[in-house]
Design a protein around this motif. Sequence first.
Motif, mmCIF file in Angstrom:
data_model
loop_
_atom_site.group_PDB
_atom_site.id
_atom_site.type_symbol
_atom_site.label_atom_id
_atom_site.label_comp_id
_atom_site.label_asym_id
_atom_site.label_seq_id
_atom_site.Cartn_x
_atom_site.Cartn_y
_atom_site.Cartn_z
ATOM 1 N N GLN A 109 0.863 -1.179 0.000
ATOM 2 C CA GLN A 109 0.000 0.000 0.000
ATOM 3 C C GLN A 109 0.902 1.232 0.000
ATOM 4 O O GLN A 109 1.938 1.247 0.643
ATOM 5 N N MET A 110 0.507 2.266 -0.780
ATOM 6 C CA MET A 110 1.452 3.366 -0.988
ATOM 7 C C MET A 110 1.716 4.180 0.277
ATOM 8 O O MET A 110 2.787 4.768 0.422
ATOM 9 N N GLU A 111 0.755 4.243 1.168
ATOM 10 C CA GLU A 111 1.019 4.924 2.438
ATOM 11 C C GLU A 111 1.593 3.892 3.409
ATOM 12 O O GLU A 111 0.891 2.970 3.834
ATOM 13 N N PRO B 259 -8.661 9.039 -8.819
ATOM 14 C CA PRO B 259 -8.095 8.522 -7.558
ATOM 15 C C PRO B 259 -8.907 7.392 -6.943
ATOM 16 O O PRO B 259 -10.134 7.375 -7.028
ATOM 17 N N GLN B 260 -8.187 6.459 -6.354
ATOM 18 C CA GLN B 260 -8.858 5.458 -5.521
ATOM 19 C C GLN B 260 -8.476 5.800 -4.077
ATOM 20 O O GLN B 260 -9.110 6.655 -3.477
ATOM 21 N N CYS B 261 -7.414 5.167 -3.538
ATOM 22 C CA CYS B 261 -7.028 5.597 -2.185
ATOM 23 C C CYS B 261 -6.519 7.025 -2.218
ATOM 24 O O CYS B 261 -6.565 7.734 -1.219
ATOM 25 N N GLY B 262 -6.007 7.459 -3.369
ATOM 26 C CA GLY B 262 -5.614 8.847 -3.551
ATOM 27 C C GLY B 262 -4.209 9.194 -3.113
ATOM 28 O O GLY B 262 -3.717 10.293 -3.406
ATOM 29 N N TYR B 263 -3.559 8.294 -2.441
ATOM 30 C CA TYR B 263 -2.287 8.642 -1.815
ATOM 31 C C TYR B 263 -1.210 9.019 -2.836
ATOM 32 O O TYR B 263 -0.403 9.896 -2.592
ATOM 33 N N CYS B 264 -1.234 8.360 -3.989
ATOM 34 C CA CYS B 264 -0.202 8.646 -4.997
ATOM 35 C C CYS B 264 -0.557 9.833 -5.864
ATOM 36 O O CYS B 264 0.254 10.296 -6.641
ATOM 37 N N GLN B 265 -1.813 10.301 -5.768
ATOM 38 C CA GLN B 265 -2.319 11.200 -6.810
ATOM 39 C C GLN B 265 -1.666 12.579 -6.864
ATOM 40 O O GLN B 265 -1.438 13.100 -7.949
ATOM 41 N N PRO B 266 -1.341 13.197 -5.727
ATOM 42 C CA PRO B 266 -0.625 14.467 -5.862
ATOM 43 C C PRO B 266 0.664 14.308 -6.679
ATOM 44 O O PRO B 266 0.959 15.128 -7.555
ATOM 45 N N LEU C 71 4.392 5.415 -8.994
ATOM 46 C CA LEU C 71 3.634 4.190 -8.751
ATOM 47 C C LEU C 71 2.224 4.478 -8.258
ATOM 48 O O LEU C 71 1.992 5.443 -7.528
ATOM 49 N N CYS C 72 1.296 3.621 -8.641
ATOM 50 C CA CYS C 72 -0.054 3.656 -8.082
ATOM 51 C C CYS C 72 -0.439 2.223 -7.733
ATOM 52 O O CYS C 72 -0.674 1.404 -8.616
ATOM 53 N N ARG C 73 -0.486 1.920 -6.466
ATOM 54 C CA ARG C 73 -0.795 0.559 -6.053
ATOM 55 C C ARG C 73 -2.253 0.208 -6.286
ATOM 56 O O ARG C 73 -2.608 -0.964 -6.427
ATOM 57 N N CYS C 74 -3.114 1.217 -6.293
ATOM 58 C CA CYS C 74 -4.523 0.934 -6.559
ATOM 59 C C CYS C 74 -4.743 0.612 -8.034
ATOM 60 O O CYS C 74 -5.832 0.212 -8.425
ATOM 61 N N GLY C 75 -3.722 0.835 -8.853
ATOM 62 C CA GLY C 75 -3.842 0.489 -10.266
ATOM 63 C C GLY C 75 -4.727 1.431 -11.062
ATOM 64 O O GLY C 75 -5.471 1.005 -11.933
#
Lengths: 719, 164
Positions: free
Chosen positions: A352-354, B101-108, B137-141
């Motif tokens: 997970q990215m975080e 965005p999904q989890c959004g963490y990579c999006q910025p 990277l985007c783990r949510c794909g």
Amino acid sequence: MAPEVNSRSRRAFIRNAGGVSFLIATGTWFTTKSEVLRNRNESTSIGSWVTVAPDGQITILNPAAEMGQGSMTALAIIIAEEMDANWKDVRIENSPIEPDTYGLQWGGQLGGPMITVGSRTVRGYYHALRLAGAQIRKCFVQAAAIKWNTDASEIETRESIAFHTSSEKQLTYGEIASFMEVPESLPSVSENDLKKVEDFSMIGSVVHRYDIPGKVNGTAQYAIDIRVPGMQYAMISRSPVYGARPELDNEDEVRTMDGISHIVTLSHGIGVVGESFEKCLAAKRALKITWSQGNKADGYDSRVAFDEYMQLADGSQMGESITELGDVHKAFSEASKEYHTVFRNDFVYHAQMEPLNAVVSVASDGKSAEAWYGSQAPDRARDAIATELGIAFEDVTVHNCFLGGGFGRRSMSDYVVEATQISEKIKAPVKLVWTREDDVQYGAFRPISLQSMSASVNQKGELTGWKYRIVGTGDGLLASGARVPYYSIPNKMVDLHSIDHGVRTKHWRSVGHGPNKYAIEAFIDQIARDQKTDPFKFRKRLLATSPRELKVLEKVAEMCNWTSAVPEGRGRGMAFAERSGALVAGVAEISVDKETGKIKVHQFWCAMDAGLVVQPDNAIAQLEGGIILGLSSALHESITFSGGVVQQSNFHNYSIARISDTPENIDIHIIPSQENPAGVGEASTPVVGAAIANAFLDLTGKPLTHMPFTPDRVKMILG
Amino acid sequence: MYALEKSTVSFKLNGKEVHAKIDNQSILLWTLRDQFALTGTKFSCGMSQCGACTIHLDGKAIRSCTLPTSAVKGKSVTTIEGLNHEVGTRLKEAWINEQVPQCGYCQPGQIMQASALLQENDNPSREDIIEHMEGVLCRCGAYYRIIKAIQSSTKTAYHGSRSE
Ligand code: FES
Ligand code: FES
């Protein structure tokens, strides 16, 4: 005393200066504990699920973890739909961590664990929240009826407005909220009070996700973004071999490092506390720790483990029975041909990215705590804090933030407990951050496993016997997805051997379905091709008595034009799976670079029947993401242990799918249905490995039997 | 232990002149998050492998997790919170329209990286996009939608869709 409590507990909504708040509940709700909590909450109006303010603003609470699956929006839509709320007026906030009110039993009744796993959220809450929305609507209708001195049947509602059908009169929900009388309990509703599917205006259409704007402009808050006064950073150097205990050899040296305030010894590692991330990282790197020996995982080598698995797979000792149907031995003894293939699956990391992290502030007297984290099981994590501190859970205040990915890892509470232990020791708030290296090396992985598959076929080319033994580590994690009730094979025997190596394993999006559906579906293609039967036709026969499944398979075949010629240099492969009630068929079209051994997925077609889909565009996004994740685990991902230690540490040696892995075309079709919603979040991942392996078999005539299909392995197979 | 040299560094942050307290361990990512409360820039790998921490340094996309804060002295830093120019606005809009965005963490990080691309090349091919975005990277794909959102953010695509 008692009657007062009773009358209070029947009150299902609250009037206050802010409007009306609706407490949604079922008959199972009124436990003693809930009454106590509710009485306490009533004064502050926490405990309400839906609040309508006089200005018309509607606040709907979100009881589930939002980790990218979008259920925060979907659940609110279910309520708003039946309420006839104007979506523009709706705000969504996270609910407090109160499982008796906001949690969910596995059967779909409210009141139960607040855990977000197994694609259970939308399908689980669906009926209860529809009924709740209908009840709330009825309250507004009744209040308007009293006001207009008319019958409720003459009142219609639309977009937060109640209309009197025979006059021009109308009132907004906000206006009604400002004069509504508080009845003793919510009006009762039945299935007949619910909208007909064809009357839905939000369920089944595209509504933008509520959380997305904040995730685009950088304001969405994850636990790692929380900062509280007096907070320090913390980091932990954890045991490289699971179970080892630390002894710190240079405490004085590290304690006096610039910006470091505390060194905390934990059972499984040494924590450093300091003013910044950088200071903690420097201190962590400087730690000299001797680790205890004699741990179960000492010397564990995951590559060697497969040899041990092979012996069990070939042995006569039966494991735990998963499926037993008919007489498998007879089927094999009468077979015209037998097949046997062994499949292997490596450990897979969540990534997970975080990275895991938590902010915990234990009061200096140790009698209460406040915590900020992103958890798939925020109630469990809260209870873990309480247990750790020896206090009641009511004395722990929790803020569940957005999760920067969960995938199963964030249903564990280890990182929250660690932050609690450190905050308790230093008597100050801490933000514990796992570095990526920590997150990889102290991971809890999708287990390593071996699938030994045997099948018997009769003269007519029909599958008559199915023998399937799973050997691996992680017990129940290995069994999910091993059953194939939808395939009509008269004799089946599936059993499971699990060995504990002393290393940590965990649910990983779709759990055992990833490895098991890969083995099952790849094996089926091997048999079909040997039988000179088209794999689609072969599966169609197997699904003869499973019409819903068959329809999904036929749909994907139609989408990819299965019978058409595959372009030169490409191979096409198909797979079918069910997960959390969703039925999915996928087809991959691939090419292989013979020089480098790299597999490229060019196209992916996917059809799904998941019953009624509340948010179709979001479901498509989930399927797309699940395909990329499945592709990532099939082509790239492998955690290995040597000497009990994880060999990978960050994205340079644990590679996951990058944007260049994205197929040029991902085509998804959701089969329209009015059946109960099924789980969508994990649905597409299980079919990807087999679809790729089957496309490879189509292209090269060679099976891929060890996931991931890394370039090295592919080159070896191609010779 | 040797004493660390503490100092102040001045730079432009989202258009404003700022001063940060640093020493020779300070990393830009953490300076931005801790001293300026700009938490849209994310930590994920800490070794320039994932792009979650991408910011603009004098208009170029840079990983802030390995960049000493001292290196931005006198330069201009832009974070997701300050990405308000025309290209940035187009991208943010497209990210919402495509529901990326999904989890959004990579999006910025994705948006910062994409913005640097479009500022350089307003008509990128799919290959250009992939090459430029490979490091994030985007783990949510969400990659499929990221590509679509970038394609719909080019000036031609954006104005084309507006005039319809
Ligand atoms: S956090 Fe900087 S590149 Fe990953
Ligand atoms: S949206 Fe979750 S990592 Fe990209």
